[in-house]
Design a protein around this motif. Structure first.
Motif, PDB file in Angstrom:
ATOM      1  N   UNK A 154       7.675 -42.242 -47.980  1.00 39.01           N
ATOM      2  CA  UNK A 154       8.080 -41.010 -47.308  1.00 39.01           C
ATOM      3  C   UNK A 154       9.415 -40.505 -47.858  1.00 39.01           C
ATOM      4  N   UNK A 155      10.334 -41.426 -48.068  1.00 35.43           N
ATOM      5  CA  UNK A 155      11.625 -41.055 -48.627  1.00 35.43           C
ATOM      6  C   UNK A 155      11.474 -40.652 -50.092  1.00 35.43           C
ATOM      7  N   UNK A 156      10.658 -41.382 -50.813  1.00 33.75           N
ATOM      8  CA  UNK A 156      10.504 -41.152 -52.245  1.00 33.75           C
ATOM      9  C   UNK A 156       9.941 -39.761 -52.539  1.00 33.75           C
ATOM     10  N   UNK A 157       8.941 -39.343 -51.800  1.00 32.84           N
ATOM     11  CA  UNK A 157       8.337 -38.031 -52.020  1.00 32.84           C
ATOM     12  C   UNK A 157       9.362 -36.921 -51.809  1.00 32.84           C
ATOM     13  N   UNK A 158      10.172 -37.039 -50.753  1.00 32.15           N
ATOM     14  CA  UNK A 158      11.181 -36.029 -50.466  1.00 32.15           C
ATOM     15  C   UNK A 158      12.260 -35.995 -51.535  1.00 32.15           C
ATOM     16  N   UNK A 159      12.734 -37.166 -51.939  1.00 28.11           N
ATOM     17  CA  UNK A 159      13.826 -37.221 -52.907  1.00 28.11           C
ATOM     18  C   UNK A 159      13.373 -36.782 -54.297  1.00 28.11           C
ATOM     19  N   UNK A 160      12.162 -37.119 -54.681  1.00 23.92           N
ATOM     20  CA  UNK A 160      11.658 -36.673 -55.985  1.00 23.92           C
ATOM     21  C   UNK A 160      11.614 -35.154 -56.063  1.00 23.92           C
ATOM     22  N   UNK A 161      11.170 -34.519 -55.002  1.00 19.42           N
ATOM     23  CA  UNK A 161      11.132 -33.055 -54.981  1.00 19.42           C
ATOM     24  C   UNK A 161      12.536 -32.471 -55.077  1.00 19.42           C
ATOM     25  N   UNK A 162      13.517 -33.109 -54.408  1.00 21.12           N
ATOM     26  CA  UNK A 162      14.893 -32.613 -54.452  1.00 21.12           C
ATOM     27  C   UNK A 162      15.509 -32.805 -55.837  1.00 21.12           C
ATOM     28  N   UNK A 163      15.262 -33.947 -56.465  1.00 23.18           N
ATOM     29  CA  UNK A 163      15.821 -34.211 -57.793  1.00 23.18           C
ATOM     30  C   UNK A 163      15.240 -33.252 -58.826  1.00 23.18           C
ATOM     31  N   UNK A 164      13.953 -32.962 -58.723  1.00 22.23           N
ATOM     32  CA  UNK A 164      13.316 -32.054 -59.687  1.00 22.23           C
ATOM     33  C   UNK A 164      13.850 -30.636 -59.567  1.00 22.23           C
ATOM     34  N   UNK A 165      14.345 -30.254 -58.383  1.00 20.18           N
ATOM     35  CA  UNK A 165      14.921 -28.924 -58.202  1.00 20.18           C
ATOM     36  C   UNK A 165      16.385 -28.863 -58.626  1.00 20.18           C
ATOM     37  N   UNK A 166      17.016 -30.013 -58.840  1.00 22.20           N
ATOM     38  CA  UNK A 166      18.423 -30.049 -59.215  1.00 22.20           C
ATOM     39  C   UNK A 166      18.583 -29.560 -60.657  1.00 22.20           C
ATOM     40  N   UNK A 167      19.509 -28.665 -60.890  1.00 20.31           N
ATOM     41  CA  UNK A 167      19.710 -28.081 -62.215  1.00 20.31           C
ATOM     42  C   UNK A 167      20.356 -29.102 -63.153  1.00 20.31           C
ATOM     43  N   UNK A 168      19.679 -29.526 -64.216  1.00 17.53           N
ATOM     44  CA  UNK A 168      20.259 -30.509 -65.147  1.00 17.53           C
ATOM     45  C   UNK A 168      21.505 -29.985 -65.850  1.00 17.53           C
ATOM     46  N   UNK A 169      21.665 -28.656 -65.912  1.00 15.56           N
ATOM     47  CA  UNK A 169      22.826 -28.086 -66.589  1.00 15.56           C
ATOM     48  C   UNK A 169      24.130 -28.471 -65.895  1.00 15.56           C
ATOM     49  N   UNK A 170      24.062 -28.683 -64.579  1.00 17.56           N
ATOM     50  CA  UNK A 170      25.265 -29.081 -63.854  1.00 17.56           C
ATOM     51  C   UNK A 170      25.743 -30.461 -64.300  1.00 17.56           C
ATOM     52  N   UNK A 171      24.813 -31.391 -64.466  1.00 26.28           N
ATOM     53  CA  UNK A 171      25.175 -32.722 -64.919  1.00 26.28           C
ATOM     54  C   UNK A 171      25.660 -32.694 -66.367  1.00 26.28           C
ATOM     55  N   UNK A 172      25.005 -31.883 -67.202  1.00 26.23           N
ATOM     56  CA  UNK A 172      25.421 -31.772 -68.599  1.00 26.23           C
ATOM     57  C   UNK A 172      26.827 -31.178 -68.705  1.00 26.23           C
ATOM     58  N   UNK A 173      27.124 -30.220 -67.870  1.00 25.76           N
ATOM     59  CA  UNK A 173      28.459 -29.629 -67.879  1.00 25.76           C
ATOM     60  C   UNK A 173      29.515 -30.656 -67.461  1.00 25.76           C
ATOM     61  N   UNK A 174      29.189 -31.465 -66.463  1.00 24.88           N
ATOM     62  CA  UNK A 174      30.136 -32.492 -66.022  1.00 24.88           C
ATOM     63  C   UNK A 174      30.381 -33.519 -67.125  1.00 24.88           C
ATOM     64  N   UNK A 175      29.320 -33.897 -67.844  1.00 20.87           N
ATOM     65  CA  UNK A 175      29.490 -34.857 -68.946  1.00 20.87           C
ATOM     66  C   UNK A 175      30.310 -34.255 -70.077  1.00 20.87           C
ATOM     67  N   UNK A 176      30.090 -32.970 -70.350  1.00 20.11           N
ATOM     68  CA  UNK A 176      30.850 -32.324 -71.422  1.00 20.11           C
ATOM     69  C   UNK A 176      32.334 -32.237 -71.100  1.00 20.11           C
TER      70      UNK A 176
END
Length: 272
Positions: A154-176
């Motif tokens: 139940x938790x996994x289904x919800x979190x997977x949907x949330x992670x897939x909607x998260x913009x990867x560009x935000x993480x890439x910008x933080x790493x840069x």
């Protein structure tokens, strides 16, 4: 009056009847039964003054909190991995991880017994290694394992949907900008999925608080609130105490869900 408004009001009547029949009337009856015992309305206070009931309430809260924390920790790691990686057999793995959704609590308890019961797999392995018989199925540890197994999909289904909607560009910008993986996780990823974490955590907590089938299957040395309500109602015929405990269980779960909904809503609004 517009036809759409008439149609909406037409559907309000069966909705009201449904709520009244399956929620309002049972709750009113439950409150009345709880106050009809020898202690009257003081039956609600007996939950806190009776040492056994208080210990059961605290044990249930501690177990539910531990299950929620473990489920969120495991679910977050697995959801991040599955949402960010594509590999052969991934759909099959996801389907296997969500398989427990099809199992009732009794089946989950039976599986825990097969794993960690007196004749279970772990017991046979520990005996073969000369380490004695390792049995934990009939304790809080077994119930903890069963609840985590039951809540994880139940938790996994919800979190997977949330992670897939998260913009990867935000993480890439933080790493840069020089952020480490831990800093990206702390400052970008987790805040981004915080509403989903709170919502799925509340579901896991509510499920652990009220789950009965698994506890009933493993109830050799387990004393949680759902089992206490069952015992008071069926074995002791103490309807007032059972009703008071039921209301306490419902109120605690409702407050957790309401607080989570408010915080998650604020988080979503702030993120938008």
């Amino acid at each position: 009056m517009h036809s759409a408004d008439r149609l909406a009001r037409l559907f309000l009547l069966p909705l009201f009847l449904f709520v009244a029949a399956f929620f309002l009337l049972p709750m009113v009856r439950l409150v009345g039964v709880a106050g009809s015992g020898p202690n009257g309305l003081a039956e609600y206070l007996a939950i806190l003054t009776n040492p056994r009931h208080l210990a059961t309430l605290l044990a249930t809260l501690a177990l539910s909190a531990a299950v929620t924390a473990a489920t969120l920790a495991i679910g977050t790691v697995v959801a991040l991995f599955l949402a960010r990686n594509r590999f052969l057999g991934r759909p099959l793995l996801v389907s296997l991880l969500t398989l427990p959704l099809a199992f009732p609590g009794v089946v989950v308890g039976f599986m825990v017994i097969l794993l960690a019961g007196r004749q279970g797999l772990l017991s046979s392995l520990s005996m073969g290694l000369g380490m004695g018989r390792w049995v934990f199925a009939y304790s809080m540890a077994g119930l903890f394992a069963g609840y985590v197994y039951f809540s994880l999909p139940r938790v996994l289904v919800t979190l997977m949907a949330a992670v897939e909607k998260l913009d990867p560009a935000l993480e890439e910008a933080a790493r840069s900008l020089g952020a480490s993986r831990a800093q990206v996780m702390r400052d970008v990823t987790l805040p981004g999925i915080a509403p989903a974490l709170m919502a799925s955590g509340a579901i896991a907590f509510a499920t652990a608080m009220g789950a009965f089938g698994t506890a009933f299957t493993l109830a050799t040395r387990i004393d949680v609130l759902a089992m206490t309500i069952y015992t008071e109602f069926t074995l002791n015929a103490n309807f007032a105490t059972a009703a008071a405990l039921s209301i306490a269980l419902g109120l605690i779960t409702w407050m957790v869900l309401a607080l989570t909904r408010n915080f998650a809503g604020s988080g979503v609004a702030a993120a938008g």
